[in-house]
Scaffold this motif. Structure first.
Motif, PDB file in Angstrom:
ATOM      1  N   PHE A   1      22.925   3.675 -12.098  1.00 38.64           N
ATOM      2  CA  PHE A   1      22.324   2.718 -13.040  1.00 38.64           C
ATOM      3  C   PHE A   1      21.163   3.390 -13.767  1.00 38.64           C
ATOM      4  CE2 PHE A   1      24.046   0.464  -9.391  1.00 38.64           C
ATOM      5  CZ  PHE A   1      24.878  -0.468 -10.002  1.00 38.64           C
ATOM      6  N   PRO A   2      21.462   4.263 -14.709  1.00 34.97           N
ATOM      7  CA  PRO A   2      20.420   5.057 -15.383  1.00 34.97           C
ATOM      8  C   PRO A   2      19.417   4.240 -16.182  1.00 34.97           C
ATOM      9  CG  PRO A   2      22.540   5.294 -16.491  1.00 34.97           C
ATOM     10  CD  PRO A   2      22.815   4.590 -15.209  1.00 34.97           C
ATOM     11  N   GLY A   3      19.730   2.995 -16.510  1.00 38.61           N
ATOM     12  CA  GLY A   3      18.796   2.183 -17.285  1.00 38.61           C
ATOM     13  C   GLY A   3      17.867   1.341 -16.437  1.00 38.61           C
ATOM     14  N   LEU A   4      18.090   1.329 -15.120  1.00 37.15           N
ATOM     15  CA  LEU A   4      17.297   0.509 -14.202  1.00 37.15           C
ATOM     16  C   LEU A   4      16.002   1.231 -13.832  1.00 37.15           C
ATOM     17  CD1 LEU A   4      17.677  -2.242 -12.724  1.00 37.15           C
ATOM     18  CD2 LEU A   4      18.505  -0.919 -10.762  1.00 37.15           C
ATOM     19  N   LYS A   5      14.910   0.465 -13.686  1.00 38.99           N
ATOM     20  CA  LYS A   5      13.622   1.051 -13.332  1.00 38.99           C
ATOM     21  C   LYS A   5      13.149   0.549 -11.973  1.00 38.99           C
ATOM     22  CE  LYS A   5      11.937   1.685 -18.080  1.00 38.99           C
ATOM     23  NZ  LYS A   5      10.853   1.373 -19.047  1.00 38.99           N
ATOM     24  N   LEU A   6      12.456   1.428 -11.246  1.00 40.40           N
ATOM     25  CA  LEU A   6      11.809   1.060  -9.985  1.00 40.40           C
ATOM     26  C   LEU A   6      10.310   0.973 -10.245  1.00 40.40           C
ATOM     27  CD1 LEU A   6      11.702   0.605  -6.907  1.00 40.40           C
ATOM     28  CD2 LEU A   6      11.602   3.101  -6.636  1.00 40.40           C
ATOM     29  N   VAL A   7       9.721  -0.184  -9.959  1.00 44.74           N
ATOM     30  CA  VAL A   7       8.294  -0.400 -10.171  1.00 44.74           C
ATOM     31  C   VAL A   7       7.618  -0.543  -8.820  1.00 44.74           C
ATOM     32  CG1 VAL A   7       6.549  -1.848 -11.270  1.00 44.74           C
ATOM     33  CG2 VAL A   7       8.800  -1.566 -12.350  1.00 44.74           C
ATOM     34  N   ILE A   8       6.692   0.361  -8.509  1.00 40.23           N
ATOM     35  CA  ILE A   8       5.956   0.332  -7.242  1.00 40.23           C
ATOM     36  C   ILE A   8       4.521  -0.080  -7.528  1.00 40.23           C
ATOM     37  CG2 ILE A   8       5.129   1.711  -5.297  1.00 40.23           C
ATOM     38  CD1 ILE A   8       7.617   3.470  -5.612  1.00 40.23           C
ATOM     39  N   VAL A   9       4.114  -1.217  -6.968  1.00 44.67           N
ATOM     40  CA  VAL A   9       2.765  -1.747  -7.177  1.00 44.67           C
ATOM     41  C   VAL A   9       1.975  -1.627  -5.884  1.00 44.67           C
ATOM     42  CG1 VAL A   9       1.388  -3.761  -7.806  1.00 44.67           C
ATOM     43  CG2 VAL A   9       3.608  -3.382  -8.904  1.00 44.67           C
ATOM     44  N   GLY A  10       0.852  -0.929  -5.915  1.00 39.87           N
ATOM     45  CA  GLY A  10       0.025  -0.807  -4.713  1.00 39.87           C
ATOM     46  C   GLY A  10      -0.980   0.320  -4.857  1.00 39.87           C
ATOM     47  N   SER A  11      -2.092   0.183  -4.148  1.00 37.47           N
ATOM     48  CA  SER A  11      -3.133   1.212  -4.197  1.00 37.47           C
ATOM     49  C   SER A  11      -2.719   2.422  -3.363  1.00 37.47           C
ATOM     50  CB  SER A  11      -4.458   0.640  -3.680  1.00 37.47           C
ATOM     51  OG  SER A  11      -4.286   0.073  -2.398  1.00 37.47           O
ATOM     52  N   ASP A  12      -3.193   3.595  -3.785  1.00 35.14           N
ATOM     53  CA  ASP A  12      -2.833   4.847  -3.126  1.00 35.14           C
ATOM     54  C   ASP A  12      -3.702   5.065  -1.886  1.00 35.14           C
ATOM     55  OD1 ASP A  12      -1.918   7.365  -2.495  1.00 35.14           O
ATOM     56  OD2 ASP A  12      -3.172   8.386  -3.981  1.00 35.14           O
ATOM     57  N   TRP A  13      -3.040   5.260  -0.741  1.00 32.49           N
ATOM     58  CA  TRP A  13      -3.745   5.565   0.508  1.00 32.49           C
ATOM     59  C   TRP A  13      -3.450   6.999   0.938  1.00 32.49           C
ATOM     60  CZ3 TRP A  13      -6.525   2.217   4.040  1.00 32.49           C
ATOM     61  CH2 TRP A  13      -6.925   1.024   3.445  1.00 32.49           C
TER      62      TRP A  13
ATOM     63  N   ARG B   1       0.834  -1.202   0.000  1.00 33.02           N
ATOM     64  CA  ARG B   1       0.000   0.000   0.000  1.00 33.02           C
ATOM     65  C   ARG B   1       0.869   1.253   0.000  1.00 33.02           C
ATOM     66  NH1 ARG B   1      -1.935  -3.139   3.875  1.00 33.02           N
ATOM     67  NH2 ARG B   1      -1.120  -1.840   5.541  1.00 33.02           N
ATOM     68  N   ILE B   2       0.459   2.253  -0.776  1.00 30.44           N
ATOM     69  CA  ILE B   2       1.217   3.507  -0.812  1.00 30.44           C
ATOM     70  C   ILE B   2       0.706   4.399   0.315  1.00 30.44           C
ATOM     71  CG2 ILE B   2       1.869   5.502  -2.205  1.00 30.44           C
ATOM     72  CD1 ILE B   2       1.483   3.818  -4.685  1.00 30.44           C
ATOM     73  N   THR B   3       1.329   4.226   1.473  1.00 28.88           N
ATOM     74  CA  THR B   3       0.948   4.984   2.660  1.00 28.88           C
ATOM     75  C   THR B   3       2.211   5.394   3.402  1.00 28.88           C
ATOM     76  OG1 THR B   3      -0.412   4.931   4.672  1.00 28.88           O
ATOM     77  CG2 THR B   3       0.707   2.885   4.056  1.00 28.88           C
ATOM     78  N   TRP B   4       2.099   6.360   4.290  1.00 30.16           N
ATOM     79  CA  TRP B   4       3.273   7.010   4.880  1.00 30.16           C
ATOM     80  C   TRP B   4       4.157   6.060   5.672  1.00 30.16           C
ATOM     81  CZ3 TRP B   4       3.787   6.788  10.126  1.00 30.16           C
ATOM     82  CH2 TRP B   4       2.629   6.476  10.855  1.00 30.16           C
ATOM     83  N   TYR B   5       3.579   5.058   6.344  1.00 29.46           N
ATOM     84  CA  TYR B   5       4.398   4.239   7.226  1.00 29.46           C
ATOM     85  C   TYR B   5       5.129   3.107   6.511  1.00 29.46           C
ATOM     86  CZ  TYR B   5       0.339   1.054   7.255  1.00 29.46           C
ATOM     87  OH  TYR B   5      -0.695   0.235   6.894  1.00 29.46           O
ATOM     88  N   LYS B   6       4.965   2.999   5.197  1.00 29.17           N
ATOM     89  CA  LYS B   6       5.655   1.951   4.443  1.00 29.17           C
ATOM     90  C   LYS B   6       7.096   2.332   4.076  1.00 29.17           C
ATOM     91  CE  LYS B   6       2.474  -1.294   3.893  1.00 29.17           C
ATOM     92  NZ  LYS B   6       2.665  -2.705   4.276  1.00 29.17           N
ATOM     93  N   GLY B   7       7.447   3.594   4.251  1.00 34.61           N
ATOM     94  CA  GLY B   7       8.828   4.001   4.003  1.00 34.61           C
ATOM     95  C   GLY B   7       9.177   4.278   2.550  1.00 34.61           C
ATOM     96  N   TYR B   8       8.161   4.570   1.727  1.00 33.61           N
ATOM     97  CA  TYR B   8       8.431   4.838   0.311  1.00 33.61           C
ATOM     98  C   TYR B   8       9.234   6.121   0.119  1.00 33.61           C
ATOM     99  CZ  TYR B   8       5.431   1.095  -1.406  1.00 33.61           C
ATOM    100  OH  TYR B   8       4.910  -0.129  -1.702  1.00 33.61           O
ATOM    101  N   ASP B   9       9.111   7.052   1.051  1.00 33.51           N
ATOM    102  CA  ASP B   9       9.910   8.276   0.947  1.00 33.51           C
ATOM    103  C   ASP B   9      11.402   7.950   1.021  1.00 33.51           C
ATOM    104  OD1 ASP B   9       9.528   7.440   3.571  1.00 33.51           O
ATOM    105  OD2 ASP B   9       9.666   9.461   4.408  1.00 33.51           O
ATOM    106  N   LEU B  10      11.767   7.013   1.906  1.00 36.78           N
ATOM    107  CA  LEU B  10      13.166   6.603   2.026  1.00 36.78           C
ATOM    108  C   LEU B  10      13.617   5.839   0.786  1.00 36.78           C
ATOM    109  CD1 LEU B  10      13.186   5.405   5.747  1.00 36.78           C
ATOM    110  CD2 LEU B  10      13.821   7.647   4.838  1.00 36.78           C
TER     111      LEU B  10
END
Length: 286
Positions: free
Chosen positions: A241-253, A220-229
């Motif tokens: 690594f400019p060619g690498l991608k970060l994929v975040i899967v989860g509903s927005d809270w 879940r995309i919520t404050w306590y999951k640490g996505y800011d870090l």
């Protein structure tokens, strides 16, 4: 006679998180052995039905007044009788998590009153609230852990832990009170999934990805999951690594907007946000 087991946690699918996926995996496994499984959770979105069969599992969702801090569920009074009725028909009540939750408190209370067998998965990390950035949550979170977690442990008929640290913590509680509560260590609970190469390539093409060229984060995309870090760290990693991608899967809270502003501030280009996606696609991405 078929055994009736209820799995209880405040969130469940279509939210994709560790506990929700663990519950789903256990439920599917029990179904294979002929056990009648039901999920009792909260109706965190009005778009979700109060009852439905989701991926072959019966799901009961209880209405909420609110979810405080994106985490603490406050049940409507009208749901108490429904919860009691569901638990009354169960043989085993399997409760997940130890984070502050009204559903957790009411479920344990009702199950004890009805003399039901209680299995508890605390999913607990000692001192977890001490690192919280919010002072109010550090205070009340630590208070919760010091008072309620021990009471819940002593109310259970058995405790299932997932790490050695967690097992040690609850073993000490059991020994200190000189009670007999079986303690098991589950470790990882993994669902066996067979995904063909064709299915994997189809999912990768669907989301604009290539093999071995992305990092996946699910929750879940919520404050306590640490996505800011995570985004802070990605700002450094993307330069290497400019060619690498970060994929975040989860509903927005309610936290995605803040993360997008963070991404914009850093000028990060290779982050992809995906909402809840089909299980087959998620397995393929893994």
């Amino acid at each position: 006679m078929c055994m009736n087991v209820g799995l209880i946690y405040k969130f469940y699918l279509p939210i994709y998180g560790g506990t929700e996926t663990l519950m789903y995996t256990i439920a599917k496994g029990l179904l294979k052995y002929g056990v009648n499984v039901q999920i009792i959770t909260t109706r965190f979105s009005k778009n979700l039905p109060q009852e439905e069969v989701y991926n072959g599992v019966m799901v009961h969702r209880l209405d909420l007044y609110n979810i405080l801090f994106g985490q603490v569920d406050i049940l409507k009074l009208s749901t108490y009788s429904k919860l009691k009725k569901i638990i009354k028909d169960l043989d085993i009540v399997d409760i997940f998590s130890s984070t502050p939750s009204q559903l957790l408190i009411k479920s344990i209370y009702i199950a004890r009153r009805l003399n039901k067998t209680i299995i508890w998965h605390p999913i607990f990390l000692p001192g977890r609230f001490k690192l919280n950035r919010k002072l109010i949550l550090r205070f009340f979170g630590s208070l919760w852990d010091n008072i309620f977690v021990e009471k819940f442990a002593l109310s259970a008929n058995s405790i299932v832990t997932h790490t050695s640290i967690e097992a040690k913590y609850f073993s000490e509680i059991i020994n200190r009170h000189n009670v007999h509560i079986p303690l098991y260590m589950l470790g990882e609970c993994i669902e066996e999934v067979n995904i063909g190469k064709r299915r994997i390539m189809k999912a990768l093409n669907k989301y604009g990805l290539t093999v071995y060229n992305y990092i996946l984060s699910v929750g879940r995309i919520t404050w306590y999951k640490g996505y800011d870090l995570l985004i802070d760290a990605w700002n450094l990693l993307e330069k290497e690594f400019p060619g690498l991608k970060l994929v975040i899967v989860g509903s927005d809270w309610g936290y995605k907007k803040s993360l997008l502003l963070r991404v914009k501030k850093y000028g990060i280009k290779n982050i992809i946000f995906l909402d809840s996606i089909p299980f087959k696609d998620l397995h393929a991405l893994y």
